[in-house]
Design an enzyme around this catalytic site. Structure first.
Site, PDB file in Angstrom:
ATOM      1  N   HIS A  16       3.008   2.410   2.094  1.00 39.48           N
ATOM      2  CA  HIS A  16       3.374   3.092   3.339  1.00 39.48           C
ATOM      3  C   HIS A  16       4.187   2.124   4.199  1.00 39.48           C
ATOM      4  O   HIS A  16       4.220   0.920   3.947  1.00 39.48           O
ATOM      5  CB  HIS A  16       2.154   3.641   4.091  1.00 39.48           C
ATOM      6  CG  HIS A  16       1.172   2.610   4.534  1.00 39.48           C
ATOM      7  ND1 HIS A  16      -0.125   2.892   4.835  1.00 39.48           N
ATOM      8  CD2 HIS A  16       1.298   1.277   4.730  1.00 39.48           C
ATOM      9  CE1 HIS A  16      -0.762   1.803   5.196  1.00 39.48           C
ATOM     10  NE2 HIS A  16       0.080   0.816   5.153  1.00 39.48           N
TER      11      HIS A  16
ATOM     12  N   CYS B 254       3.443   6.640   7.803  1.00 42.06           N
ATOM     13  CA  CYS B 254       4.742   7.157   7.416  1.00 42.06           C
ATOM     14  C   CYS B 254       4.995   6.787   5.960  1.00 42.06           C
ATOM     15  O   CYS B 254       4.840   5.631   5.567  1.00 42.06           O
ATOM     16  CB  CYS B 254       5.828   6.561   8.316  1.00 42.06           C
ATOM     17  SG  CYS B 254       7.501   7.021   7.874  1.00 42.06           S
TER      18      CYS B 254
ATOM     19  N   ASN C 281       0.818  -1.224   0.000  1.00 43.45           N
ATOM     20  CA  ASN C 281       0.000   0.000   0.000  1.00 43.45           C
ATOM     21  C   ASN C 281       0.845   1.265   0.000  1.00 43.45           C
ATOM     22  O   ASN C 281       0.328   2.360   0.196  1.00 43.45           O
ATOM     23  CB  ASN C 281      -0.937  -0.002   1.219  1.00 43.45           C
ATOM     24  CG  ASN C 281      -2.007  -1.067   1.102  1.00 43.45           C
ATOM     25  OD1 ASN C 281      -2.500  -1.338   0.011  1.00 43.45           O
ATOM     26  ND2 ASN C 281      -2.351  -1.703   2.216  1.00 43.45           N
TER      27      ASN C 281
END
Length: 423
Positions: A322, A357, A320
């Site tokens: 991240h 993040c 995804n």
């Protein structure tokens, strides 16, 4: 051997007395001359004198009225005897059946060995039912179970599995649970209806309690299941046992919500998605009691240890795009004081995920050692720490609390003071 016996039954066998010399052709009826020589060597010595005598008589035949007369009509000396091969028949043209039988036997033995390797099954009841860690659905289709062998590259300096290893096992079983249930589509655990709406799961809270860490070579059994959490959330629990003894090693509980992959905003659970997953929900309380204590605010003024300049690598990103939530655990421990890491082991942790993040983020890890009533926490058997992982710009990524117990209880009090550090 069968062909040889059959040949002997139909063809005459030359007598040993008609042994040919080294000047002969070298083969008789397809048999090497060396084999024929060995067969007749035993008789050659005993009959050598007789043959010499016959030769002497043959060289001086008597005369009758001046005409040479043989001892026997048709008798010929050894030098005059010509060995003629047996007549060519169908029998002596057949191949060597013994060699053919040996080749066929070799082929069958090789095939049987390959078949046994392909048709491998556990032969003992104590062998793992799931030796390759593929997992299976148990307990009326509501619980997924998978075994993991602790590899040499999954242990740390303490010769035990690291907490990151344990977290990876939890994540792997969660994804395999969705896959075995037939709900895994594209994305990281997304169902078909979630993919249609561009939705993904994100974790908001994780609680882990570790009673004992497995060591290299141990096999752990991980059970996982899901339950509803409020109107728009899902809870996933894990129970980790020693596969041989059944001893409970780790318990964990987590909360998940949906996020729009494009807008990166939280989303309600659509009815279509709820219909997909509701049949797999278990009506049970969390396996770890919810720690609802509010985490104190941690910043540069209250942190005892700060580690700056943390950046994600490409391998830290999941599908995804991240950072994988397991990576956060390693970053949090980057700022934990080394004396605690050397003499204590992580007994439990509570993590609250604030935001994701991305690959270009630069982070700071902050840790504060909490006082539990003893002015010198180094002399305490239990140590608690508060953690914060944040962007260098100030945005919070993860807040957490950890509890540590001594690895060597008989050496409590030898830690000394924790030196403050910063990077």
């Amino acid at each position: 051997m069968v062909a040889t016996a059959a040949t002997c039954a139909f063809l005459p066998v030359p007598s040993p007395s008609s042994d040919c010399s080294g000047k002969a052709s070298g083969k008789i009826s397809g048999i090497p001359a060396s084999v024929d020589a060995r067969a007749t060597s035993a008789k050659s010595k005993s009959s050598s004198a007789g043959r010499l005598q016959v030769k002497a008589s043959a060289q001086a035949p008597p005369k009758v009225n001046g005409t040479k007369v043989g001892v026997m009509d048709g008798f010929k000396t050894d030098d005059e005897v010509s060995v003629s091969p047996p007549p060519r028949t169908f029998i002596n043209q057949l191949p060597d059946w013994s060699m053919l039988l040996a080749a066929i036997t070799t082929i069958f033995l090789a095939a049987e060995k390959q078949w046994m390797m392909l048709d491998w099954k556990p032969k003992r009841p104590d062998m793992l039912a799931d030796p390759f860690g593929l997992g299976r659905i148990v307990q009326d289709g509501l619980v997924f179970r998978q075994n993991f062998s602790i590899r040499s590259y999954e242990i740390g300096a303490d010769r035990t599995a690291s907490v990151e290893t344990m977290m990876n096992h939890l994540q792997e079983t969660a994804l395999n649970h969705v896959k075995h249930a037939g709900l895994l589509a594209d994305g990281f655990g997304s169902t078909p209806e979630m993919c249609k709406r561009n939705l993904i799961w994100v974790v908001t809270k994780m609680q882990v309690v570790v009673d004992r860490y497995p060591t290299w070579g141990d096999v752990v059994q991980v059970d996982t299941w899901v339950a509803a959490s409020g109107k728009n959330g899902m809870r996933r629990d894990w129970l980790v046992r020693d596969s041989n003894t059944g001893e409970i090693l780790t318990r964990a509980s987590s909360l998940w919500v949906m996020m729009n992959k494009a807008t990166r905003r939280l989303s309600k659970i659509p009815d279509e998605v709820r219909d997909e997953i509701a049949g797999y929900f278990v009506d049970s309380p969390p396996i770890v009691d919810d720690d609802s204590r509010k985490l104190p605010k941690l910043d540069d003024t209250t942190a005892d240890y700060v580690h700056s300049g943390l950046t994600p690598r490409w391998s830290d990103l999941d599908v995804n795009q991240h950072v994988n939530n397991v990576k956060y655990v390693g970053w949090i421990l980057e700022s934990a004081p080394l004396p605690i890491l050397e003499t204590h082991e992580l007994a439990s942790m509570t993590l609250e995920y604030r935001r994701e993040c991305m690959r270009d983020s630069v982070l700071q890890s902050l840790t504060s050692v909490m006082d539990e009533g003893d002015a010198d926490v180094a002399k305490s058997s239990i140590v608690q720490c508060q953690h914060l992982l944040r962007l260098e710009g100030g945005g919070e990524i993860v807040k957490g609390r950890t509890k540590w117990r001594p690895k060597y209880p008989d050496r409590i009090g030898s830690l000394g003071q924790f030196p403050a550090e910063s990077a």
